[in-house]
Motif scaffolding. Structure first.
Motif, PDB file in Angstrom:
ATOM      1  N   TYR A   1      -8.965  -1.597  -0.346  1.00 31.75           N
ATOM      2  CA  TYR A   1      -8.177  -0.601  -1.076  1.00 31.75           C
ATOM      3  C   TYR A   1      -8.869  -0.116  -2.350  1.00 31.75           C
ATOM      4  O   TYR A   1      -8.212   0.406  -3.240  1.00 31.75           O
ATOM      5  CB  TYR A   1      -6.784  -1.163  -1.393  1.00 31.75           C
ATOM      6  CG  TYR A   1      -5.970  -1.343  -0.137  1.00 31.75           C
ATOM      7  CD1 TYR A   1      -5.259  -0.289   0.410  1.00 31.75           C
ATOM      8  CD2 TYR A   1      -5.950  -2.565   0.535  1.00 31.75           C
ATOM      9  CE1 TYR A   1      -4.535  -0.436   1.581  1.00 31.75           C
ATOM     10  CE2 TYR A   1      -5.229  -2.728   1.707  1.00 31.75           C
ATOM     11  CZ  TYR A   1      -4.529  -1.663   2.220  1.00 31.75           C
ATOM     12  OH  TYR A   1      -3.815  -1.812   3.386  1.00 31.75           O
TER      13      TYR A   1
ATOM     14  N   ILE B   1      -4.361   1.416  -9.762  1.00 28.43           N
ATOM     15  CA  ILE B   1      -5.427   1.781  -8.824  1.00 28.43           C
ATOM     16  C   ILE B   1      -6.458   0.658  -8.869  1.00 28.43           C
ATOM     17  O   ILE B   1      -6.848   0.198  -9.945  1.00 28.43           O
ATOM     18  CB  ILE B   1      -6.066   3.127  -9.220  1.00 28.43           C
ATOM     19  CG1 ILE B   1      -5.034   4.242  -9.084  1.00 28.43           C
ATOM     20  CG2 ILE B   1      -7.300   3.408  -8.362  1.00 28.43           C
ATOM     21  CD1 ILE B   1      -5.497   5.593  -9.596  1.00 28.43           C
TER      22      ILE B   1
ATOM     23  N   TYR C   1       1.046  -0.801  -5.017  1.00 28.47           N
ATOM     24  CA  TYR C   1       2.350  -0.820  -5.668  1.00 28.47           C
ATOM     25  C   TYR C   1       2.817  -2.265  -5.824  1.00 28.47           C
ATOM     26  O   TYR C   1       2.846  -3.017  -4.862  1.00 28.47           O
ATOM     27  CB  TYR C   1       3.349   0.013  -4.858  1.00 28.47           C
ATOM     28  CG  TYR C   1       2.831   1.424  -4.699  1.00 28.47           C
ATOM     29  CD1 TYR C   1       3.108   2.387  -5.653  1.00 28.47           C
ATOM     30  CD2 TYR C   1       1.992   1.769  -3.639  1.00 28.47           C
ATOM     31  CE1 TYR C   1       2.591   3.671  -5.548  1.00 28.47           C
ATOM     32  CE2 TYR C   1       1.469   3.049  -3.526  1.00 28.47           C
ATOM     33  CZ  TYR C   1       1.769   3.989  -4.486  1.00 28.47           C
ATOM     34  OH  TYR C   1       1.236   5.257  -4.386  1.00 28.47           O
TER      35      TYR C   1
ATOM     36  N   ASN D   1     -10.408   1.988  -5.104  1.00 27.10           N
ATOM     37  CA  ASN D   1     -10.093   3.338  -5.584  1.00 27.10           C
ATOM     38  C   ASN D   1      -8.809   3.914  -5.000  1.00 27.10           C
ATOM     39  O   ASN D   1      -8.604   5.126  -5.001  1.00 27.10           O
ATOM     40  CB  ASN D   1     -11.268   4.295  -5.343  1.00 27.10           C
ATOM     41  CG  ASN D   1     -12.476   3.883  -6.140  1.00 27.10           C
ATOM     42  OD1 ASN D   1     -12.362   3.498  -7.304  1.00 27.10           O
ATOM     43  ND2 ASN D   1     -13.638   3.918  -5.511  1.00 27.10           N
ATOM     44  N   GLU D   2      -7.947   3.044  -4.519  1.00 27.80           N
ATOM     45  CA  GLU D   2      -6.643   3.465  -4.009  1.00 27.80           C
ATOM     46  C   GLU D   2      -5.545   2.850  -4.853  1.00 27.80           C
ATOM     47  O   GLU D   2      -5.719   1.815  -5.483  1.00 27.80           O
ATOM     48  CB  GLU D   2      -6.467   3.043  -2.548  1.00 27.80           C
ATOM     49  CG  GLU D   2      -7.383   3.789  -1.603  1.00 27.80           C
ATOM     50  CD  GLU D   2      -7.116   3.441  -0.150  1.00 27.80           C
ATOM     51  OE1 GLU D   2      -5.970   3.085   0.189  1.00 27.80           O
ATOM     52  OE2 GLU D   2      -8.061   3.505   0.643  1.00 27.80           O
ATOM     53  N   GLN D   3      -4.405   3.493  -4.826  1.00 29.42           N
ATOM     54  CA  GLN D   3      -3.256   3.004  -5.570  1.00 29.42           C
ATOM     55  C   GLN D   3      -2.511   1.980  -4.722  1.00 29.42           C
ATOM     56  O   GLN D   3      -2.342   2.163  -3.512  1.00 29.42           O
ATOM     57  CB  GLN D   3      -2.338   4.174  -5.899  1.00 29.42           C
ATOM     58  CG  GLN D   3      -1.325   3.888  -6.943  1.00 29.42           C
ATOM     59  CD  GLN D   3      -0.703   5.169  -7.488  1.00 29.42           C
ATOM     60  OE1 GLN D   3      -0.700   6.206  -6.835  1.00 29.42           O
ATOM     61  NE2 GLN D   3      -0.176   5.093  -8.686  1.00 29.42           N
TER      62      GLN D   3
ATOM     63  N   SER E   1       2.067   0.612 -10.520  1.00 35.95           N
ATOM     64  CA  SER E   1       1.328   1.269  -9.437  1.00 35.95           C
ATOM     65  C   SER E   1      -0.134   1.481  -9.860  1.00 35.95           C
ATOM     66  O   SER E   1      -0.568   2.610 -10.040  1.00 35.95           O
ATOM     67  CB  SER E   1       1.998   2.586  -9.062  1.00 35.95           C
ATOM     68  OG  SER E   1       2.208   3.375 -10.213  1.00 35.95           O
TER      69      SER E   1
ATOM     70  N   ASP F   1       0.848  -1.196   0.000  1.00 37.17           N
ATOM     71  CA  ASP F   1       0.000   0.000   0.000  1.00 37.17           C
ATOM     72  C   ASP F   1       0.883   1.246   0.000  1.00 37.17           C
ATOM     73  O   ASP F   1       2.117   1.148  -0.093  1.00 37.17           O
ATOM     74  CB  ASP F   1      -0.984  -0.023   1.172  1.00 37.17           C
ATOM     75  CG  ASP F   1      -0.317   0.072   2.545  1.00 37.17           C
ATOM     76  OD1 ASP F   1       0.895   0.361   2.642  1.00 37.17           O
ATOM     77  OD2 ASP F   1      -1.024  -0.148   3.540  1.00 37.17           O
ATOM     78  N   GLU F   2       0.256   2.411   0.118  1.00 35.79           N
ATOM     79  CA  GLU F   2       1.003   3.680   0.059  1.00 35.79           C
ATOM     80  C   GLU F   2       2.033   3.833   1.168  1.00 35.79           C
ATOM     81  O   GLU F   2       3.028   4.533   1.003  1.00 35.79           O
ATOM     82  CB  GLU F   2       0.032   4.867   0.106  1.00 35.79           C
ATOM     83  CG  GLU F   2      -0.719   5.057  -1.177  1.00 35.79           C
ATOM     84  CD  GLU F   2      -1.591   6.302  -1.170  1.00 35.79           C
ATOM     85  OE1 GLU F   2      -1.850   6.883  -0.100  1.00 35.79           O
ATOM     86  OE2 GLU F   2      -2.015   6.693  -2.272  1.00 35.79           O
TER      87      GLU F   2
ATOM     88  N   ARG G   1      -9.830  -0.689  -9.089  1.00 27.38           N
ATOM     89  CA  ARG G   1     -11.047  -0.100  -9.648  1.00 27.38           C
ATOM     90  C   ARG G   1     -12.325  -0.820  -9.258  1.00 27.38           C
ATOM     91  O   ARG G   1     -13.408  -0.250  -9.355  1.00 27.38           O
ATOM     92  CB  ARG G   1     -10.963  -0.059 -11.173  1.00 27.38           C
ATOM     93  CG  ARG G   1      -9.837   0.782 -11.695  1.00 27.38           C
ATOM     94  CD  ARG G   1     -10.124   2.234 -11.523  1.00 27.38           C
ATOM     95  NE  ARG G   1      -9.055   3.023 -12.119  1.00 27.38           N
ATOM     96  CZ  ARG G   1      -8.826   4.267 -11.799  1.00 27.38           C
ATOM     97  NH1 ARG G   1      -9.552   4.886 -10.913  1.00 27.38           N
ATOM     98  NH2 ARG G   1      -7.838   4.914 -12.383  1.00 27.38           N
TER      99      ARG G   1
END
Length: 123
Positions: free
Chosen positions: A75, A93, A81, A77-79, A91, A32-33, A95
């Protein structure tokens, strides 16, 4: 003497470059981020490459069929890695939430990176 030293320097440089090119990866992961590891090679059952006319997709099947749903739901709608060893190769997203045992990763990786990613999972 300078010629010998220059030859050795060139040889060491070439050996160093060759090691980088031939580097074999033995781990893939999705993070994750905050760089928290969400899944690793151990979580995957198998992988394959699917090519469309305009993009490359990697399909991964999970050993635990609940894991892809939980990850995509958490997660959404999140980016995330994608890592090949310690090298970030994509990387994407997330969907949509998946309710089966696989996900498709559409990313900005090269064909060689996708092939290495699949190879690590399928070994």
């Amino acid at each position: 003497m300078r010629l010998i030293l220059s030859a050795f320097a060139a040889l060491f440089l070439l050996i160093g470059c060759q090691q980088e090119v031939d580097h074999e990866y033995n781990e893939v992961s999705i993070k994750d981020e905050e760089s928290n590891v969400l899944v690793t090679s151990a979580d995957f059952e198998k992988a394959s490459i699917q090519e469309d006319s305009d993009r490359l997709r990697v399909k991964v099947d999970f050993k635990d069929s609940k894991l892809p749903e939980e990850m995509t739901e958490q997660y959404l709608n999140e980016q995330v890695y994608i890592y090949l060893g310690d090298k970030e190769i994509a990387s994407p997203i997330i969907r949509k939430v998946t309710n089966n045992d696989s996900i498709q990763i559409i990313g900005d990786y090269t064909k060689e990176e996708a092939e290495q990613f699949v190879s690590v999972i399928n070994q």
